[in-house]
Design a protein around this motif. Structure first.
Motif, short mmCIF file in Angstrom:
data_model
loop_
_atom_site.label_atom_id
_atom_site.label_comp_id
_atom_site.label_asym_id
_atom_site.label_seq_id
_atom_site.Cartn_x
_atom_site.Cartn_y
_atom_site.Cartn_z
N ARG A 159 25.53 -31.33 13.44
CA ARG A 159 24.38 -31.97 13.89
C ARG A 159 23.25 -31.64 13.64
O ARG A 159 21.88 -32.26 13.71
CB ARG A 159 24.37 -31.60 15.63
N LYS B 100 12.43 -29.30 20.37
CA LYS B 100 13.13 -28.84 21.53
C LYS B 100 14.74 -28.94 21.36
O LYS B 100 15.08 -27.82 21.80
CB LYS B 100 12.44 -29.57 22.64
N THR B 101 15.26 -30.20 20.88
CA THR B 101 16.60 -30.24 20.82
C THR B 101 17.06 -29.37 19.83
O THR B 101 18.24 -28.69 20.04
CB THR B 101 16.89 -31.65 20.43
N PHE B 102 16.41 -29.06 18.62
CA PHE B 102 17.00 -28.04 17.48
C PHE B 102 17.05 -26.55 18.19
O PHE B 102 18.00 -25.93 17.83
CB PHE B 102 15.86 -28.20 16.56
N GLU C 41 19.09 -33.44 14.16
CA GLU C 41 18.26 -32.60 15.34
C GLU C 41 17.24 -31.89 14.83
O GLU C 41 16.29 -31.32 15.50
CB GLU C 41 19.26 -32.03 16.15
N ASP D 42 13.53 -32.56 15.80
CA ASP D 42 13.12 -32.51 17.30
C ASP D 42 13.10 -31.15 17.70
O ASP D 42 14.12 -30.45 17.87
CB ASP D 42 14.15 -33.49 17.97
N GLU E 267 17.74 -25.78 21.15
CA GLU E 267 18.85 -25.95 22.16
C GLU E 267 20.33 -25.85 21.02
O GLU E 267 21.08 -25.01 21.65
CB GLU E 267 18.93 -26.94 22.98
N THR E 268 20.38 -26.55 20.30
CA THR E 268 21.25 -26.47 19.28
C THR E 268 21.62 -25.28 18.59
O THR E 268 22.56 -24.65 18.54
CB THR E 268 21.32 -27.48 17.94
#
Length: 210
Positions: A112, A121-123, A116, A119, A125-126
């Motif tokens: 993913r 914030k998303t990254f 991601e 981004d 979390e990943t």
């Protein structure tokens, strides 16, 4: 030395890119698909990196500008169990099936990254998910150790595990550099190395236990 010798992509082109295409062909012509699959698998075994060099040659011939690291990492998420059969354990015991699940989960999360990474914030979390998946994979490998016959074989698995940990730390350091310098391709390459090391653990367990 070919470029395939220098990159983790070389070991992933066959299961992640070519075999899924052959699986689609199989729906129309089973014989042709099986013939090509057998020939390419044999060529890859005799000449590791052959599939990578083949695809790279086609891309150069067509003057295509494609980031292979990003593309293969992205495609990893769509690879099926049958396409990566050499990295799939067939034993039915819970410990082996759990290792299958944890291996697949880590590779799926890593795939993913290309979508991601831009981004923040998303990254972030990943990245947390990846760290957790790495720990769970190592725990699953530890559970397998009791099934490995003989001290020499256990040492081989321990060495694989140490290599995996080394590349996990390298991945972490690459992420730190990315947030300073913004070199996304370095992250893709590091993630591919981590996938490769995961596959090497699976191949080692398969070789020693099946």
């Amino acid at each position: 030395m070919t470029m395939g010798d220098e990159s983790p992509v070389s070991s992933l082109v066959l299961p992640v890119l070519i075999r899924p295409v052959l699986s689609q062909l199989e729906k129309r012509d089973v014989s042709a698909s099986q013939t090509l699959r057998a020939a390419l698998s044999k060529a890859e075994t005799v000449h590791p990196g052959f599939a990578y060099d083949l695809v790279l040659g086609i891309m150069r011939r067509g003057d295509l500008n494609v980031n292979m690291n990003e593309s293969i990492l992205r495609l990893q998420g769509a690879a099926s169990e049958s396409d990566a059969i050499e990295y799939r354990l067939s034993r039915s015991e819970d410990a082996f099936q759990e290792l299958n699940r944890k291996s697949a989960s880590l590779k799926k999360i890593l795939s993913r990254i290309p979508d991601e990474i831009t981004d923040r914030k998303t990254f972030l979390e990943t990245i947390k998910e990846i760290a957790s998946a790495i720990k769970k994979l190592l725990d699953a490998v530890n559970e397998i150790s009791g099934f490995i016959p003989g001290p020499n074989n256990k040492q081989v698995l321990e060495q694989r595990k140490r290599e995996f940990v080394k590349f996990s730390k390298r991945f972490s350091n690459t992420l730190k550099d990315y947030f300073k310098e913004g070199q996304a391709n370095a992250v893709f390459v590091s993630a591919l190395f981590l996938i490769h090391q995961t596959n090497m653990i699976m191949a080692t367990v398969k070789n020693k236990c099946e």
